[in-house]
Design a protein around this motif. Structure first.
Motif, PDB file in Angstrom:
ATOM      1  N   SER A 376     -11.288   8.434   2.663  1.00  0.00           N
ATOM      2  CA  SER A 376      -9.994   9.034   2.294  1.00  0.00           C
ATOM      3  C   SER A 376      -9.621   7.729   2.154  1.00  0.00           C
ATOM      4  CB  SER A 376      -9.453   9.374   3.780  1.00  0.00           C
ATOM      5  OG  SER A 376      -9.066   8.718   4.581  1.00  0.00           O
ATOM      6  N   SER A 377      -9.837   6.630   1.949  1.00  0.00           N
ATOM      7  CA  SER A 377      -9.211   5.268   1.427  1.00  0.00           C
ATOM      8  C   SER A 377      -9.409   4.494   0.993  1.00  0.00           C
ATOM      9  CB  SER A 377      -8.309   4.718   2.554  1.00  0.00           C
ATOM     10  OG  SER A 377      -7.442   3.944   2.289  1.00  0.00           O
ATOM     11  N   TRP A 378      -9.545   3.127   0.453  1.00  0.00           N
ATOM     12  CA  TRP A 378     -10.352   2.150  -0.105  1.00  0.00           C
ATOM     13  C   TRP A 378     -10.807   1.208   1.185  1.00  0.00           C
ATOM     14  CZ3 TRP A 378     -13.001   1.628  -4.525  1.00  0.00           C
ATOM     15  CH2 TRP A 378     -13.054   2.783  -5.666  1.00  0.00           C
ATOM     16  N   ASP A 379      -9.531   1.519   2.113  1.00  0.00           N
ATOM     17  CA  ASP A 379      -9.747   0.115   2.824  1.00  0.00           C
ATOM     18  C   ASP A 379     -10.393   0.731   4.519  1.00  0.00           C
ATOM     19  OD1 ASP A 379      -7.681  -1.522   1.397  1.00  0.00           O
ATOM     20  OD2 ASP A 379      -5.926  -0.156   2.015  1.00  0.00           O
ATOM     21  N   GLY A 380     -10.956   2.193   4.116  1.00  0.00           N
ATOM     22  CA  GLY A 380     -11.894   2.230   5.606  1.00  0.00           C
ATOM     23  C   GLY A 380     -11.136   3.218   6.395  1.00  0.00           C
ATOM     24  N   PRO A 381     -11.460   3.301   7.824  1.00  0.00           N
ATOM     25  CA  PRO A 381     -10.867   4.272   7.878  1.00  0.00           C
ATOM     26  C   PRO A 381      -9.966   3.362   8.432  1.00  0.00           C
ATOM     27  CG  PRO A 381     -12.617   3.697   9.396  1.00  0.00           C
ATOM     28  CD  PRO A 381     -13.019   2.831   7.586  1.00  0.00           C
ATOM     29  N   PRO A 382      -8.207   4.257   8.860  1.00  0.00           N
ATOM     30  CA  PRO A 382      -7.951   3.954   9.936  1.00  0.00           C
ATOM     31  C   PRO A 382      -7.987   3.024  10.883  1.00  0.00           C
ATOM     32  CG  PRO A 382      -7.115   6.170  10.140  1.00  0.00           C
ATOM     33  CD  PRO A 382      -8.524   6.017   9.033  1.00  0.00           C
ATOM     34  N   GLY A 383      -6.957   1.636  10.779  1.00  0.00           N
ATOM     35  CA  GLY A 383      -7.098   1.492  12.365  1.00  0.00           C
ATOM     36  C   GLY A 383      -6.619  -0.150  12.156  1.00  0.00           C
ATOM     37  N   ARG A 408      -9.462  -7.647  -6.476  1.00  0.00           N
ATOM     38  CA  ARG A 408      -7.445  -7.608  -6.421  1.00  0.00           C
ATOM     39  C   ARG A 408      -6.899  -7.460  -7.190  1.00  0.00           C
ATOM     40  NH1 ARG A 408      -7.483  -9.363  -1.202  1.00  0.00           N
ATOM     41  NH2 ARG A 408      -9.486 -10.576   0.262  1.00  0.00           N
ATOM     42  N   VAL A 409      -6.127  -6.427  -7.364  1.00  0.00           N
ATOM     43  CA  VAL A 409      -5.766  -5.448  -8.944  1.00  0.00           C
ATOM     44  C   VAL A 409      -3.906  -6.047  -8.757  1.00  0.00           C
ATOM     45  CG1 VAL A 409      -4.995  -4.314 -10.138  1.00  0.00           C
ATOM     46  CG2 VAL A 409      -7.234  -4.028  -9.327  1.00  0.00           C
ATOM     47  N   LEU A 410      -3.538  -7.223  -9.523  1.00  0.00           N
ATOM     48  CA  LEU A 410      -2.283  -7.371  -9.391  1.00  0.00           C
ATOM     49  C   LEU A 410      -1.645  -6.597 -10.730  1.00  0.00           C
ATOM     50  CD1 LEU A 410      -3.385  -9.870  -8.435  1.00  0.00           C
ATOM     51  CD2 LEU A 410      -1.544 -11.175  -8.862  1.00  0.00           C
ATOM     52  N   VAL A 411       0.018  -6.692 -10.656  1.00  0.00           N
ATOM     53  CA  VAL A 411       0.483  -5.184 -11.494  1.00  0.00           C
ATOM     54  C   VAL A 411       1.277  -6.457 -11.455  1.00  0.00           C
ATOM     55  CG1 VAL A 411       1.964  -2.918 -13.006  1.00  0.00           C
ATOM     56  CG2 VAL A 411      -0.883  -3.563 -11.399  1.00  0.00           C
ATOM     57  N   LEU A 412       1.853  -6.979 -12.640  1.00  0.00           N
ATOM     58  CA  LEU A 412       3.276  -7.594 -12.930  1.00  0.00           C
ATOM     59  C   LEU A 412       3.929  -5.652 -13.745  1.00  0.00           C
ATOM     60  CD1 LEU A 412       1.690  -9.737 -12.534  1.00  0.00           C
ATOM     61  CD2 LEU A 412       3.316 -11.314 -14.205  1.00  0.00           C
ATOM     62  N   GLY A 413       5.440  -5.857 -13.524  1.00  0.00           N
ATOM     63  CA  GLY A 413       6.746  -5.154 -14.181  1.00  0.00           C
ATOM     64  C   GLY A 413       7.901  -4.879 -13.325  1.00  0.00           C
ATOM     65  N   ASP A 414       7.723  -3.298 -13.761  1.00  0.00           N
ATOM     66  CA  ASP A 414       8.715  -2.742 -13.517  1.00  0.00           C
ATOM     67  C   ASP A 414       7.980  -1.795 -12.677  1.00  0.00           C
ATOM     68  OD1 ASP A 414       8.670  -0.996 -15.440  1.00  0.00           O
ATOM     69  OD2 ASP A 414      10.442  -2.521 -16.481  1.00  0.00           O
ATOM     70  N   ASP A 415       9.257  -0.654 -12.435  1.00  0.00           N
ATOM     71  CA  ASP A 415       9.148   0.436 -12.145  1.00  0.00           C
ATOM     72  C   ASP A 415       8.140   1.525 -12.154  1.00  0.00           C
ATOM     73  OD1 ASP A 415      10.060  -0.316  -9.901  1.00  0.00           O
ATOM     74  OD2 ASP A 415      12.498   1.315  -9.822  1.00  0.00           O
ATOM     75  N   SER A 443     -13.870  -2.214  -2.260  1.00  0.00           N
ATOM     76  CA  SER A 443     -12.483  -3.089  -1.395  1.00  0.00           C
ATOM     77  C   SER A 443     -11.695  -2.808  -2.527  1.00  0.00           C
ATOM     78  CB  SER A 443     -12.459  -3.734  -0.051  1.00  0.00           C
ATOM     79  OG  SER A 443     -11.235  -3.696   0.338  1.00  0.00           O
ATOM     80  N   LEU A 444     -10.715  -2.215  -2.613  1.00  0.00           N
ATOM     81  CA  LEU A 444      -9.390  -2.132  -3.665  1.00  0.00           C
ATOM     82  C   LEU A 444      -8.467  -2.218  -3.477  1.00  0.00           C
ATOM     83  CD1 LEU A 444      -8.141  -2.190  -6.670  1.00  0.00           C
ATOM     84  CD2 LEU A 444      -8.162   0.551  -5.697  1.00  0.00           C
ATOM     85  N   GLN A 445      -7.785  -3.480  -3.671  1.00  0.00           N
ATOM     86  CA  GLN A 445      -5.947  -3.741  -2.852  1.00  0.00           C
ATOM     87  C   GLN A 445      -5.956  -4.374  -4.180  1.00  0.00           C
ATOM     88  OE1 GLN A 445      -6.741  -4.658  -0.210  1.00  0.00           O
ATOM     89  NE2 GLN A 445      -8.490  -4.377   0.258  1.00  0.00           N
ATOM     90  N   LEU A 446      -4.596  -3.417  -3.430  1.00  0.00           N
ATOM     91  CA  LEU A 446      -3.501  -3.964  -4.925  1.00  0.00           C
ATOM     92  C   LEU A 446      -2.102  -4.508  -4.486  1.00  0.00           C
ATOM     93  CD1 LEU A 446      -3.116   0.449  -5.595  1.00  0.00           C
ATOM     94  CD2 LEU A 446      -4.241  -1.764  -6.885  1.00  0.00           C
ATOM     95  N   TYR A 447      -2.048  -5.243  -5.815  1.00  0.00           N
ATOM     96  CA  TYR A 447      -0.638  -6.583  -5.346  1.00  0.00           C
ATOM     97  C   TYR A 447       0.569  -5.858  -6.532  1.00  0.00           C
ATOM     98  CZ  TYR A 447      -3.645  -8.562  -2.482  1.00  0.00           C
ATOM     99  OH  TYR A 447      -5.100  -9.385  -1.579  1.00  0.00           O
ATOM    100  N   TYR A 448       1.967  -6.388  -6.222  1.00  0.00           N
ATOM    101  CA  TYR A 448       2.778  -6.291  -7.211  1.00  0.00           C
ATOM    102  C   TYR A 448       3.808  -7.618  -7.590  1.00  0.00           C
ATOM    103  CZ  TYR A 448       6.846  -4.008  -9.669  1.00  0.00           C
ATOM    104  OH  TYR A 448       8.333  -3.835  -9.901  1.00  0.00           O
ATOM    105  N   MET A 734      -0.465   5.512  -2.399  1.00  0.00           N
ATOM    106  CA  MET A 734      -0.948   4.393  -2.600  1.00  0.00           C
ATOM    107  C   MET A 734      -0.519   3.016  -1.469  1.00  0.00           C
ATOM    108  SD  MET A 734      -0.329   2.827  -6.996  1.00  0.00           S
ATOM    109  CE  MET A 734       1.375   2.390  -7.077  1.00  0.00           C
ATOM    110  N   PRO A 735      -1.684   2.625  -1.841  1.00  0.00           N
ATOM    111  CA  PRO A 735      -0.639   1.113  -0.783  1.00  0.00           C
ATOM    112  C   PRO A 735      -0.474  -0.192  -1.636  1.00  0.00           C
ATOM    113  CG  PRO A 735      -3.255   1.316  -0.756  1.00  0.00           C
ATOM    114  CD  PRO A 735      -3.358   2.559  -1.622  1.00  0.00           C
ATOM    115  N   ILE A 736       0.541  -0.308  -1.343  1.00  0.00           N
ATOM    116  CA  ILE A 736       0.390  -1.891  -1.879  1.00  0.00           C
ATOM    117  C   ILE A 736       0.835  -2.836  -0.779  1.00  0.00           C
ATOM    118  CG2 ILE A 736       2.347  -3.223  -3.530  1.00  0.00           C
ATOM    119  CD1 ILE A 736       3.279  -0.858  -4.729  1.00  0.00           C
ATOM    120  N   ASN A 737       0.150  -4.204  -1.325  1.00  0.00           N
ATOM    121  CA  ASN A 737      -0.406  -5.500   0.176  1.00  0.00           C
ATOM    122  C   ASN A 737       1.258  -6.247  -0.091  1.00  0.00           C
ATOM    123  OD1 ASN A 737      -2.874  -4.340   0.636  1.00  0.00           O
ATOM    124  ND2 ASN A 737      -3.674  -6.179   0.132  1.00  0.00           N
TER     125      ASN A 737
END
Length: 744
Positions: A376-383, A408-415, A443-448, A734-737
């Motif tokens: 259910s998540s790119w980060d594996g089971p919760p914990g 590690r996907v970094l996104v630059l921008g606004d809302d 393993s997908l990690q999202l950054y903003y 949607m997770p944002i690190n």
């Protein structure tokens, strides 16, 4: 060794820098606000220029951490701990006693609530290996980020920076291998390692010789790190052998006898910047395409414009490998099947007569463990995210398929940019329910990183387009200090005249801050994605569906739809400003019980927001830590309705404006007096829907494939139905690190 007065001056200078970082976290002085993020950067640069200062800085940071623990000043623990771990990763010459003190401090933090215990556990696991095998953290980080070949550590990391146009100079593989060898030997041998002679030898070595030294060092470090009880003495002996074979016994003896102490001081071994690829986001499917390209071998890069025609050689859907049965195309009778060379039978023999009437097994069932389910998540089971020499969130989701890659996907921008990211993320999850080729391996990690318009960047915290960045800054003070301060710096860089020197096209401060965020920001904050179903006034059109992440704004159009269209005008409705709306919603109660409310009112507009406006409105279930996912009924929207209230008196009829606010997770709104509505999603002018008569909003469910899971697992019909209902009820987050997650 320096003189005592020199050592005290060094510690005094470092102490002042650390105190500046602490004042930045604790004070709100304007003089400090203008330099936020710069103090940490200058502190690390001091150690990079003179590696001999690293032990002193570690001692100072440990003292401040122990002081914060005793005074219960928790707001500075996580920033100081991240700073300390970053120094320990890059430094050489750190004594075993300092490693053990840091490890003991992290174990004491395990009694604190999340996120302190989560981050402390992650640091303690890494420190246990680094104490026994110095240099392990640096070596693994460089190998993963620079895509260096190593059989013992095959993990890879890549950073994708979206919505920016830039270029970045990369370290050559030879330079990275020299850094790994030099850092490992200096970290293990300490003062016995003559850094000057070692650097000259590595620079003079050919590529084949350098690869031999590199693989010898990596093998020695990884084999010792994987021992159940790694020995620091045994590791030292193995690296001494490599050191002597590299310099030679005679050269080593000469260096020991007549070496220049000034030249033999520890040299700075830089930590290369991660490999960052820059992309200007032009296609909604670009995220999925870039992840596929990242996993594919470089020699097979063939990307089709049609996603269905995309060549996924080596990335076959895993459900095909895990199917429960294989369809036979023959009769199933053995005498009709071709025999192999080892299966030839003698004609007329009893075995041949029996084989003529026997049937071959037509169904070959593959038995999978009962706990293999669609993740259910790119980060594996919760914990708790544990690092055991691998990137967080990896492991085997399917037997034989290892998650060796971290994107590690970094996104630059606004809302508005985050709204597009949410759509891409939802589409990516939907595609994975059909293909299931990226999730087991990646393993997908999202950054903003917020990037607002120049005229609003000075007040980005209160800007309309920077609400999510302001929320992250309130939840994580270290994110506010490191990431939210990059926006003015990026604008200043853009205003500078172009330089003729193209060797350095990225500002070192910006690149260092992005690198620090990518490496140390491992704690996600989860955001609920909402789906909206839109009905237009034209009955011949099917309802449209879309999603939003931060805001849905409703405006009343001046035009009206025809009388014979979707909804007739109600009798007795007086004309006036705004429109008559029917609102049906499920009221959010503390008991989590469902209570439906239906009201009719006249309004000039309304706004649905997903983010709390202040710290007092933050609730744990809405944006929770990664230890548990929230239930759908816990998620709330804040709905603000601008209502028109009619009053009558002797002077005549008048109207007043009142703003009503309530919370809900599900809401339906319909126009009652033929007035059309305009919907704007995530403040994006490109995502505007006009001529709307009704719309419905609810939490976006997690994309699932119940049929696929049933085929893979061979579940009973009752279990299949339970799994489908469970999957439908789970919301899509949607997770944002960030650096710490939500600090309560």
């Amino acid at each position: 060794m320096g003189l005592p007065w020199q050592s005290s001056d060094v510690e005094l200078d470092l102490q002042r820098s650390v105190q500046a970082v602490l004042r930045e976290l604790s004070a709100q002085a304007p003089a400090l606000q203008s330099n936020r993020g710069m103090w940490r950067w200058s502190l690390h640069k001091k150690v990079e220029r003179d590696p001999g200062k690293s032990p002193a800085l570690v001692r100072i940071l440990l003292r401040e951490l122990e002081k914060a623990e005793s005074e219960d000043a928790r707001h500075i623990i996580i920033p100081l701990l991240h700073t300390l771990m970053y120094v320990l990763t890059k430094a050489t010459g750190i004594t075993e006693e300092l490693h053990r003190r840091t490890y003991a401090f992290c174990t004491r933090l395990l009694t604190l609530p999340a996120p302190y215990c989560t981050i402390a556990l992650d640091c303690a696991i890494r420190l246990k290996t680094e104490t026994a095998v110095p240099g392990t953290l640096y070596q693994r980080l460089v190998i993963a980020e620079q895509n260096l070949t190593s059989e013992l550590y095959p993990y890879r990391e890549s950073a994708l920076l979206l919505e920016i146009e830039a270029a970045q100079g990369q370290q050559t593989p030879e330079a990275c291998m020299r850094h790994v060898v030099s850092h490992a030997l200096q970290a293990a041998l300490g003062e016995a390692c003559h850094a000057g002679a070692l650097q000259r030898k590595l620079l003079a070595s050919s590529r084949p010789a350098l690869e031999r030294y590199f693989h010898a060092v990596v093998t020695a470090v990884e084999q010792m790190a994987r021992e159940p009880s790694p020995s620091r003495e045994g590791h030292l002996e193995r690296l001494e052998e490599i050191y002597c074979s590299l310099l030679g016994p005679a050269a080593t003896a000469r260096e020991r006898c007549g070496g220049d102490p000034l030249q033999d001081r520890p040299l700075s071994v830089p930590l290369p910047s991660p490999r960052i690829t820059f992309h200007l986001w032009t296609d909604e499917e670009q995220l999925w395409k870039e992840l596929v390209l990242f996993l594919r071998p470089q020699t097979q890069l063939r990307l089709s414009a049609d996603l269905e025609a995309l060549d996924l050689q080596g990335l076959l859907p895993d459900w095909e490998l895990a199917r429960a049965s294989m369809l036979s195309t023959d009769s199933g009778i053995e005498r009709d099947l071709p025999l192999g060379a080892d299966e030839l039978l003698t004609p007329g023999s009893p075995e041949a007569e029996r084989a003529g009437l026997q049937r071959k097994g037509g169904i070959k069932k593959r038995v999978w463990p009962a706990d293999i389910v669609m993740p259910s998540s790119w980060d594996g089971p919760p914990g708790l995210h544990r690092r055991t020499g691998r990137p967080s969130g990896d492991g085997e989701l399917l037997p034989g398929v290892s998650r060796l890659h971290t994107a590690r996907v970094l996104v630059l921008g606004d809302d508005r940019m985050l709204g597009r990211l949410a759509r891409a993320y939802r589409n990516l999850r939907k595609q994975e329910t059909q293909r299931f080729c990226l999730t087991p391996r990646l393993s997908l990690q999202l950054y903003y990183i917020p990037l607002l318009a120049p005229e609003t960047s000075a007040a980005s915290r209160h800007s309309e387009l920077g609400e999510l960045a302001a929320f992250l800054g309130r939840m994580d003070p270290w994110y506010e200090s490191i990431v939210n301060t990059l926006c003015p710096t990026i604008h200043k860089l853009a205003e500078m005249p172009l330089s003729l020197d193209t060797s350095q096209t990225v500002d070192p401060f910006i690149l260092d801050a992005i690198t620090y965020y990518v490496r140390m920001g491992t704690q996600p904050i989860y955001f609920q994605i909402y789906t909206v179903k839109i009905f237009s006034g034209d009955l011949s059109q099917d309802p449209a569906e879309d999603i939003f992440l931060t805001e849905l704004k409703v405006k009343i159009q001046d035009s009206k739809f025809p009388k014979d269209s979707f909804s007739p005008r109600r009798r007795g409705v007086a004309e006036g400003p705004g429109a008559e709306l029917s609102i049906c919603y499920q009221k959010a109660l503390l008991s989590h019980r469902t209570r439906e409310v239906t009201v009719s009112l006249r309004a000039t507009g309304l706004v649905l927001k997903t983010l709390p406006a202040s710290d007092t409105e933050v609730s744990g279930p809405t944006h929770c830590a990664p230890t548990a996912a929230p239930d759908t009924d816990h998620t709330c929207l804040k709905v603000s309705v601008t209502e028109i209230v009619k009053t009558s008196n002797l002077a005549g009829r008048s109207f007043s404006v009142v703003t009503n606010t309530f919370r809900t997770a599900h809401i339906q709104i319909q126009s009652q007096d033929r007035r059309l509505l305009t919907l704007s999603l995530d403040k994006d002018s490109c995502r505007t829907y006009k001529d709307v008569v009704r719309f419905e909003v609810a939490p976006c469910p997690e994309p699932c494939s119940g049929t696929h899971k049933s085929k893979v697992l061979g579940l009973s019909s009752h279990r299949q139905e339970m799994e489908r209902n469970k999957a439908k009820a789970k919301p899509l987050l949607m997770p944002i690190n960030t650096f710490s997650g939500i600090v309560q």
